[in-house]
Motif scaffolding. Structure first.
Motif, mmCIF file in Angstrom:
data_model
loop_
_atom_site.group_PDB
_atom_site.id
_atom_site.type_symbol
_atom_site.label_atom_id
_atom_site.label_comp_id
_atom_site.label_asym_id
_atom_site.label_seq_id
_atom_site.Cartn_x
_atom_site.Cartn_y
_atom_site.Cartn_z
ATOM 1 N N VAL A 73 -7.225 -11.809 -14.428
ATOM 2 C CA VAL A 73 -7.356 -12.239 -13.032
ATOM 3 C C VAL A 73 -6.591 -11.296 -12.108
ATOM 4 C CG1 VAL A 73 -6.607 -14.031 -11.416
ATOM 5 C CG2 VAL A 73 -7.883 -14.648 -13.484
ATOM 6 N N VAL A 74 -5.401 -10.902 -12.498
ATOM 7 C CA VAL A 74 -4.608 -9.996 -11.657
ATOM 8 C C VAL A 74 -5.325 -8.647 -11.498
ATOM 9 C CG1 VAL A 74 -2.449 -8.707 -11.500
ATOM 10 C CG2 VAL A 74 -2.423 -11.111 -12.164
ATOM 11 N N VAL A 75 -5.907 -8.141 -12.574
ATOM 12 C CA VAL A 75 -6.640 -6.870 -12.485
ATOM 13 C C VAL A 75 -7.835 -7.013 -11.555
ATOM 14 C CG1 VAL A 75 -8.059 -5.235 -13.776
ATOM 15 C CG2 VAL A 75 -5.878 -5.995 -14.716
ATOM 16 N N VAL A 76 -8.557 -8.127 -11.645
ATOM 17 C CA VAL A 76 -9.706 -8.346 -10.761
ATOM 18 C C VAL A 76 -9.248 -8.396 -9.305
ATOM 19 C CG1 VAL A 76 -11.509 -9.992 -10.090
ATOM 20 C CG2 VAL A 76 -11.099 -9.509 -12.510
ATOM 21 N N CYS A 77 -8.147 -9.080 -9.039
ATOM 22 C CA CYS A 77 -7.614 -9.150 -7.669
ATOM 23 C C CYS A 77 -7.257 -7.765 -7.155
ATOM 24 C CB CYS A 77 -6.391 -10.058 -7.625
ATOM 25 S SG CYS A 77 -6.759 -11.815 -7.855
ATOM 26 N N TYR A 78 -6.692 -6.942 -8.010
ATOM 27 C CA TYR A 78 -6.343 -5.574 -7.611
ATOM 28 C C TYR A 78 -7.598 -4.773 -7.254
ATOM 29 C CZ TYR A 78 -5.246 -0.646 -8.123
ATOM 30 O OH TYR A 78 -5.151 0.711 -7.926
ATOM 31 N N SER A 115 -1.398 -4.711 1.253
ATOM 32 C CA SER A 115 -0.539 -4.056 0.269
ATOM 33 C C SER A 115 -0.997 -4.367 -1.156
ATOM 34 C CB SER A 115 0.907 -4.541 0.450
ATOM 35 O OG SER A 115 1.683 -4.288 -0.697
ATOM 36 N N ASN A 116 -1.264 -3.308 -1.936
ATOM 37 C CA ASN A 116 -1.624 -3.504 -3.347
ATOM 38 C C ASN A 116 -0.523 -4.246 -4.096
ATOM 39 O OD1 ASN A 116 -3.127 -0.242 -3.507
ATOM 40 N ND2 ASN A 116 -4.191 -2.191 -3.414
ATOM 41 N N HIS A 117 0.719 -3.827 -3.870
ATOM 42 C CA HIS A 117 1.834 -4.460 -4.566
ATOM 43 C C HIS A 117 1.912 -5.955 -4.246
ATOM 44 C CE1 HIS A 117 3.105 -0.356 -5.336
ATOM 45 N NE2 HIS A 117 4.101 -0.790 -6.101
ATOM 46 N N ALA A 118 1.712 -6.297 -2.972
ATOM 47 C CA ALA A 118 1.792 -7.705 -2.584
ATOM 48 C C ALA A 118 0.629 -8.503 -3.160
ATOM 49 C CB ALA A 118 1.823 -7.832 -1.062
ATOM 50 N N VAL A 119 -0.555 -7.916 -3.173
ATOM 51 C CA VAL A 119 -1.712 -8.608 -3.752
ATOM 52 C C VAL A 119 -1.480 -8.870 -5.234
ATOM 53 C CG1 VAL A 119 -4.144 -8.335 -4.390
ATOM 54 C CG2 VAL A 119 -3.411 -7.784 -2.073
ATOM 55 N N ILE A 120 -1.030 -7.860 -5.950
ATOM 56 C CA ILE A 120 -0.762 -8.028 -7.377
ATOM 57 C C ILE A 120 0.324 -9.076 -7.601
ATOM 58 C CG2 ILE A 120 0.194 -6.881 -9.426
ATOM 59 C CD1 ILE A 120 -1.180 -4.302 -8.391
ATOM 60 N N ALA A 121 1.393 -8.995 -6.808
ATOM 61 C CA ALA A 121 2.496 -9.946 -6.963
ATOM 62 C C ALA A 121 2.051 -11.371 -6.645
ATOM 63 C CB ALA A 121 3.655 -9.541 -6.056
ATOM 64 N N ASP A 160 0.861 -6.409 6.369
ATOM 65 C CA ASP A 160 0.228 -5.896 5.146
ATOM 66 C C ASP A 160 0.628 -6.720 3.932
ATOM 67 O OD1 ASP A 160 -0.796 -3.775 6.637
ATOM 68 O OD2 ASP A 160 0.776 -2.380 6.032
ATOM 69 N N VAL A 161 1.924 -7.025 3.856
ATOM 70 C CA VAL A 161 2.412 -7.737 2.675
ATOM 71 C C VAL A 161 2.170 -9.242 2.781
ATOM 72 C CG1 VAL A 161 4.090 -5.949 2.132
ATOM 73 C CG2 VAL A 161 4.795 -7.881 3.559
ATOM 74 N N ALA A 162 2.238 -9.785 3.995
ATOM 75 C CA ALA A 162 1.986 -11.224 4.156
ATOM 76 C C ALA A 162 0.544 -11.555 3.791
ATOM 77 C CB ALA A 162 2.293 -11.661 5.587
ATOM 78 N N VAL A 163 -0.383 -10.769 4.321
ATOM 79 C CA VAL A 163 -1.794 -10.994 3.999
ATOM 80 C C VAL A 163 -2.048 -10.683 2.523
ATOM 81 C CG1 VAL A 163 -4.163 -10.232 4.454
ATOM 82 C CG2 VAL A 163 -2.588 -10.607 6.358
ATOM 83 N N GLY A 164 -1.384 -9.648 2.014
ATOM 84 C CA GLY A 164 -1.552 -9.302 0.599
ATOM 85 C C GLY A 164 -1.146 -10.428 -0.324
ATOM 86 N N LEU A 165 0.004 -11.035 -0.045
ATOM 87 C CA LEU A 165 0.452 -12.168 -0.858
ATOM 88 C C LEU A 165 -0.553 -13.316 -0.805
ATOM 89 C CD1 LEU A 165 4.289 -12.504 -0.119
ATOM 90 C CD2 LEU A 165 3.233 -11.847 -2.289
#
Length: 201
Positions: A73-78, A115-121, A160-165
């Motif tokens: 799931v995390v890979v798909v989200c990325y 943010s990729n990092h925030a989406v993954i996190a 970027d990070v708020a929306v990513g999360l």
């Protein structure tokens, strides 16, 4: 492209410059620790997923299917985020606002939103919460710290990070619930040579 691609600084550029200003006046040792976490902290989520899988081996089929689904799931989200990022094509704040930052600014064409990092996190935190509640709480704290660190080192706007999360968490929630349908497959795996992967018994 959308409006955000052109007006990222107008969304929360002031907050970004305030945060990076604080970072400039923070001791180098502290910034070094934050930068290491910002660059490599995602490995913690991988370790937590491994722990969730290990514990699920003795916790039944329902827990196991979620533990196995979490990294997928995390890979798909990325992957989805990469597509969204390319569509918005928002320039990095360190390129738009030309402020001094803890980390070097990523190259041109390395877009900022979301943010990729925030989406993954965010995705990892939700996936882990659904796979193992206690590990999910650790992941949730780590996800917030990851998001904040990306702004602190200067490579992302706060939005970027708020929306990513939020994006990562929401998409992961949906995908994890769909993954429950794979429970019968996990049950069949228990009768194959892959049995040690899905059960400790």
């Amino acid at each position: 492209m959308t409006g955000l691609a052109f007006s990222g600084a107008s969304v929360d550029g002031g907050l970004y410059t305030w945060i990076t200003g604080l970072a400039r006046h923070t001791p180098h040792a502290v910034n070094s620790v934050i930068a290491v976490w910002s660059d490599y902290g995602l490995a913690l989520f991988g370790a937590l997923m491994l722990a969730a899988w290990w514990r699920a081996r003795s916790a039944g089929q329902a827990r196991m299917v979620r533990a196995l689904a979490a990294p997928v799931v995390v890979v798909v989200c990325y992957v989805v985020d990469v597509l969204v990022k390319a569509a918005f094509a928002e320039r990095r704040p360190c390129r738009t606002l030309h402020t001094a930052t803890v980390e070097a600014c990523p190259g041109a064409g390395d877009w900022s939103f979301p943010s990729n990092h925030a989406v993954i996190a965010g995705a990892a935190a939700v996936a882990l919460a659904l796979a193992h509640r206690r590990l999910g709480r650790i992941a949730a704290l780590a996800a917030v710290l990851m998001a904040v660190s990306r702004v602190w080192v200067g490579v992302h706007y706060p939005h970027d990070v708020a929306v990513g999360l939020a994006f990562g968490a929401g998409l992961a929630w949906f995908l994890m619930l769909q993954a429950d349908r794979a429970a019968p497959l996990v049950g069949r795996m228990a009768d194959t040579p892959l049995r040690p992967l899905v059960t400790a018994s």
